[in-house]
Enzyme design. Sequence first.
Site, PDB file in Angstrom:
ATOM      1  N   HIS A   1      81.957  23.295   5.128  1.00  0.00           N
ATOM      2  CA  HIS A   1      80.651  22.704   4.820  1.00  0.00           C
ATOM      3  C   HIS A   1      80.121  23.214   3.496  1.00  0.00           C
ATOM      4  CE1 HIS A   1      78.147  26.245   5.984  1.00  0.00           C
ATOM      5  NE2 HIS A   1      79.032  26.428   6.944  1.00  0.00           N
TER       6      HIS A   1
ATOM      7  N   GLU B   1      75.276  21.140   7.520  1.00  0.00           N
ATOM      8  CA  GLU B   1      75.908  21.757   8.695  1.00  0.00           C
ATOM      9  C   GLU B   1      75.017  22.818   9.303  1.00  0.00           C
ATOM     10  OE1 GLU B   1      78.373  24.627  10.988  1.00  0.00           O
ATOM     11  OE2 GLU B   1      77.125  24.972   9.222  1.00  0.00           O
ATOM     12  N   GLU B   2      74.311  23.555   8.450  1.00  0.00           N
ATOM     13  CA  GLU B   2      73.466  24.640   8.942  1.00  0.00           C
ATOM     14  C   GLU B   2      72.235  24.122   9.689  1.00  0.00           C
ATOM     15  OE1 GLU B   2      74.474  27.496   9.051  1.00  0.00           O
ATOM     16  OE2 GLU B   2      75.748  27.991   7.343  1.00  0.00           O
TER      17      GLU B   2
ATOM     18  N   HIS C   1      74.017  34.650   7.277  1.00  0.00           N
ATOM     19  CA  HIS C   1      72.616  34.281   7.472  1.00  0.00           C
ATOM     20  C   HIS C   1      71.689  35.473   7.233  1.00  0.00           C
ATOM     21  CE1 HIS C   1      73.562  30.479  10.092  1.00  0.00           C
ATOM     22  NE2 HIS C   1      74.395  30.609   9.071  1.00  0.00           N
TER      23      HIS C   1
ATOM     24  N   ASP D   1      79.490  32.156   3.725  1.00  0.00           N
ATOM     25  CA  ASP D   1      79.400  31.080   4.709  1.00  0.00           C
ATOM     26  C   ASP D   1      78.891  29.832   3.983  1.00  0.00           C
ATOM     27  OD1 ASP D   1      78.944  29.450   6.895  1.00  0.00           O
ATOM     28  OD2 ASP D   1      77.253  30.611   7.675  1.00  0.00           O
TER      29      ASP D   1
ATOM     30  N   ASP E   1      76.726  23.349   2.538  1.00  0.00           N
ATOM     31  CA  ASP E   1      75.378  23.915   2.466  1.00  0.00           C
ATOM     32  C   ASP E   1      75.332  25.395   2.833  1.00  0.00           C
ATOM     33  OD1 ASP E   1      76.010  22.999   5.084  1.00  0.00           O
ATOM     34  OD2 ASP E   1      73.905  23.155   5.659  1.00  0.00           O
TER      35      ASP E   1
ATOM     36  N   ASP F   1      85.011  28.576   9.491  1.00  0.00           N
ATOM     37  CA  ASP F   1      83.574  28.817   9.631  1.00  0.00           C
ATOM     38  C   ASP F   1      83.300  29.819  10.745  1.00  0.00           C
ATOM     39  OD1 ASP F   1      80.897  28.583   9.098  1.00  0.00           O
ATOM     40  OD2 ASP F   1      80.629  26.680  10.133  1.00  0.00           O
TER      41      ASP F   1
END
Length: 370
Positions: free
Chosen positions: A75, A139-140, A344, A106, A77, A163
Amino acid sequence: MDQDRLLKQFCRLVSIDAPSLKERRMADYLKAELEELGFEVEEDGAGDALGGDSGNLYAVLKGTKKSSPLLFSLHMDTVFPAEGKQAVIHEDGRITSNGDTVLGADDMAGMASVLEALRTIVEEGAEHRDVELLISVGEELHLLGSGIFEFEKISAKESYTLDLSGQIGTAAWQAPSLASFAAKISGRSAHAGFAPEKGIHAVAIAARAVNRIDIGRVSEAMTVNIGSISGGTATNVIPDSCIVTGEVRGFSHEAVLGETERIKEIFKEEAKAEGGSISFQYQMPLTAFETPHGHPVVKRFRRACERLGIQPQMVRTFGGSDQNNLSCHGVTGLVLASAMHQVHSCQEFTEISEMLDVARLVYEIILDEE
């Protein structure tokens, strides 16, 4: 594999701001990179549909072998704070941000590794199967991009999604369903000093309901959380409204639905007992998947690990990924550890040696002889 090239690629990807639904610059960069490698690339209309500025990328590199095609999923984003990211390379090989933003490993560590593996294959002129890529947006935000992708475009029936945190060689074969809910309790306002008995206290109803709900890891296969409670306007007013949000995650889709319904009934019972009412809504952004250990997609992964001297570790994850949506559309796969740690957060990091191992693993998977 060219470690220096891999490192430069990762740093370049990190430097491109790509917060969720603002992935335009990243999409343009990846298109150019993939087309240079010989991929046919197309972008769908997810950007317009989701209010973003870029669609999902679907790319195909035609192979020279008749082996079944494979899909790799990534992904574009990055979670906030995601703007102005810089990769800081430390002497021990660890790579972090400057501390003010996430790093973006990530999912850029996996992205850089896949690109390096593909570039190596192309430069070597190695015979390979068809390779497909699905690189999603949003995706997030609970898999928004892949949630509206037209999966009939995909030929592959097996996939590897880059991921996952953890030691290289870790693969998630099972992931949960997720129900995200909001309960709105309606009561009746009144003056808290002069006429409290005339009110119906929405916050008190919410508190009694929450007290009855099992929260945390309620079993090995399910977690429940209350994420927020908001209600009331002033200290001298009985609150007539309160909103409670939460989620249920579990490896059984039916069990998640059942627990969500049970939570709804708890709110209804507590509201009815006090003369109030509720509205209850929920969404299911994730649907559980389970990939059998004897499936070819798992066997291929194990063979690739063994050739590299990596110990494969099969795990279950309570996190979601685009593999959830792939599995719902008949593409069986695994979620692979992709050199990202403490994601994150502004403490996120990766290591160049791990990215190199991921690139080698992808290389071996693509060239595996079935």
